[in-house]
Structures are given as C-alpha cells and as structure tokens.
Motif scaffolding. Structure first.
Motif, PDB file in Angstrom:
ATOM      1  N   GLU A  67       0.841  -1.204   0.000  1.00  0.00           N
ATOM      2  CA  GLU A  67       0.000   0.000   0.000  1.00  0.00           C
ATOM      3  C   GLU A  67       0.874   1.251   0.000  1.00  0.00           C
ATOM      4  O   GLU A  67       0.601   2.213  -0.717  1.00  0.00           O
ATOM      5  N   ARG A  68       1.935   1.217   0.802  1.00  0.00           N
ATOM      6  CA  ARG A  68       2.832   2.369   0.873  1.00  0.00           C
ATOM      7  C   ARG A  68       3.534   2.575  -0.468  1.00  0.00           C
ATOM      8  O   ARG A  68       3.690   3.700  -0.936  1.00  0.00           O
ATOM      9  N   MET A  73       4.230   5.500  -5.437  1.00  0.00           N
ATOM     10  CA  MET A  73       4.210   5.503  -6.906  1.00  0.00           C
ATOM     11  C   MET A  73       3.251   6.585  -7.424  1.00  0.00           C
ATOM     12  O   MET A  73       3.547   7.269  -8.400  1.00  0.00           O
ATOM     13  N   GLU A  74       2.106   6.714  -6.764  1.00  0.00           N
ATOM     14  CA  GLU A  74       1.163   7.762  -7.152  1.00  0.00           C
ATOM     15  C   GLU A  74       1.778   9.139  -6.936  1.00  0.00           C
ATOM     16  O   GLU A  74       1.631  10.029  -7.776  1.00  0.00           O
ATOM     17  N   ALA A  75       2.475   9.313  -5.800  1.00  0.00           N
ATOM     18  CA  ALA A  75       3.118  10.595  -5.523  1.00  0.00           C
ATOM     19  C   ALA A  75       4.199  10.895  -6.552  1.00  0.00           C
ATOM     20  O   ALA A  75       4.334  12.036  -7.021  1.00  0.00           O
ATOM     21  N   ILE A  76       4.962   9.879  -6.940  1.00  0.00           N
ATOM     22  CA  ILE A  76       6.008  10.064  -7.958  1.00  0.00           C
ATOM     23  C   ILE A  76       5.363  10.422  -9.291  1.00  0.00           C
ATOM     24  O   ILE A  76       5.827  11.320 -10.001  1.00  0.00           O
TER      25      ILE A  76
END
Length: 168
Positions: A67-68, A73-76
């Motif tokens: 999950e982290r 990955m979404e933040a990147i």
C-alpha cells in the motif's frame, strides 16, 4: 504333573530370560527415543506455530508495504506530471516572452519612424511658417490652420509616446 512341568518351564523361562532382558532394554530405549521424539515433535509444533505467526506478521507487513509503495508511486507520478506541466509552462512563457520582445522591437522601430516623420512634418511647418511670414502675410485663416496642424501633430506625438510607454 505340575512338578514335572516346572523344571521344563523353568528351563524354558531361563532360556528366554536373556532375550527378555534384551527386549526390555530395547523397549526402554524405544520409550526414551519416543519421549525424545515427542519432545522434538512438540518443539517442532511450537516452532511451526511461531513460524505461522511470523508468516502472518510478514504478510501483513507486505500488505502495508504494498500500500505504501502504491501511494509512493502515485506521488512520484503526480510529481512527474507537475514537472512536465512546469516544463511546458516554462516553454510557453519563453515563447511568449520572445513574441513580446519581438513586438516591442517592432513598436520601437515604428515609433522611430513616426518620430522621424513628425520631425520632418515639424520642419516643413516651420519652413512654411517662415515663408508665410517672410514672403507674404496670408491672414488669420492660414495662421489658425497652421496652429491647429501644429497642435494635432504635437497631440499625435504625445499619444504615440504614451502608447509606447504603456506597451512596455
């Protein structure tokens, strides 16, 4: 009869006694081995239970790490999108700046042409006025026309300078 059988039973029994003693010793060793095997099996069962608990904990941690990782990955991805947007905005700003500078150079060149024309017109008006006063007095009407033309030229000159200042 029972007396007769006794010596023969005794003889038989004595003959089996060493074998029975050996079997008893083997039974005792087997019991000890079984006890050791029971202890080992119990220790293995405890170790298996501990490993199952550890496996569940590791699975939970892997889930949390997954999950982290997804969140990172979404933040990147978001950071990359913002970087691309910023790059595109910088390129657009650079292109706009170049267009504005080009327009400014064109306006400055136009201003120089207009100022030169105004100077030429002003010189012509001065020459006409000097000819007017030197050669023949024409009258009030021509003088008023020349004054209006001079005022209009001066006003156009002032408006052009104001326009150039405002466009900067």
């Amino acid at each position: 009869m029972s007396g007769e059988h006794e010596p023969s039973l005794n003889g038989r029994t004595e003959r089996f006694l060493p074998e029975a003693a050996t079997l008893l010793r083997e039974i005792e060793r087997s019991r000890e081995v079984l006890a050791d095997l029971d202890a080992a099996a119990s220790a293995c069962a405890d170790r298996i239970a501990a490993l199952r608990d550890e496996s569940r904990r590791v699975d939970r941690n892997l889930g949390l790490l997954g999950e982290r990782r997804n969140a990172l990955m979404e933040a990147i991805g978001e950071a990359r999108r913002r970087a691309c947007d910023a790059r595109a905005e910088a390129q657009a700003s650079s292109a706009l700046k170049a267009a504005i500078l080009s327009d400014l150079r064109e306006l400055q060149a136009e201003r120089e042409r207009v100022v030169a024309k105004l100077a030429s017109i002003k010189d012509g008006l001065k020459r006409i006025e000097s000819e007017k006063t030197g050669i023949m007095p024409v009258g009030k009407r021509q003088s008023e026309l020349l004054g209006k033309a001079h005022s209009l030229i001066k006003e156009a000159h002032n408006r052009m300078e104001l326009s150039i200042i405002l466009n900067k």
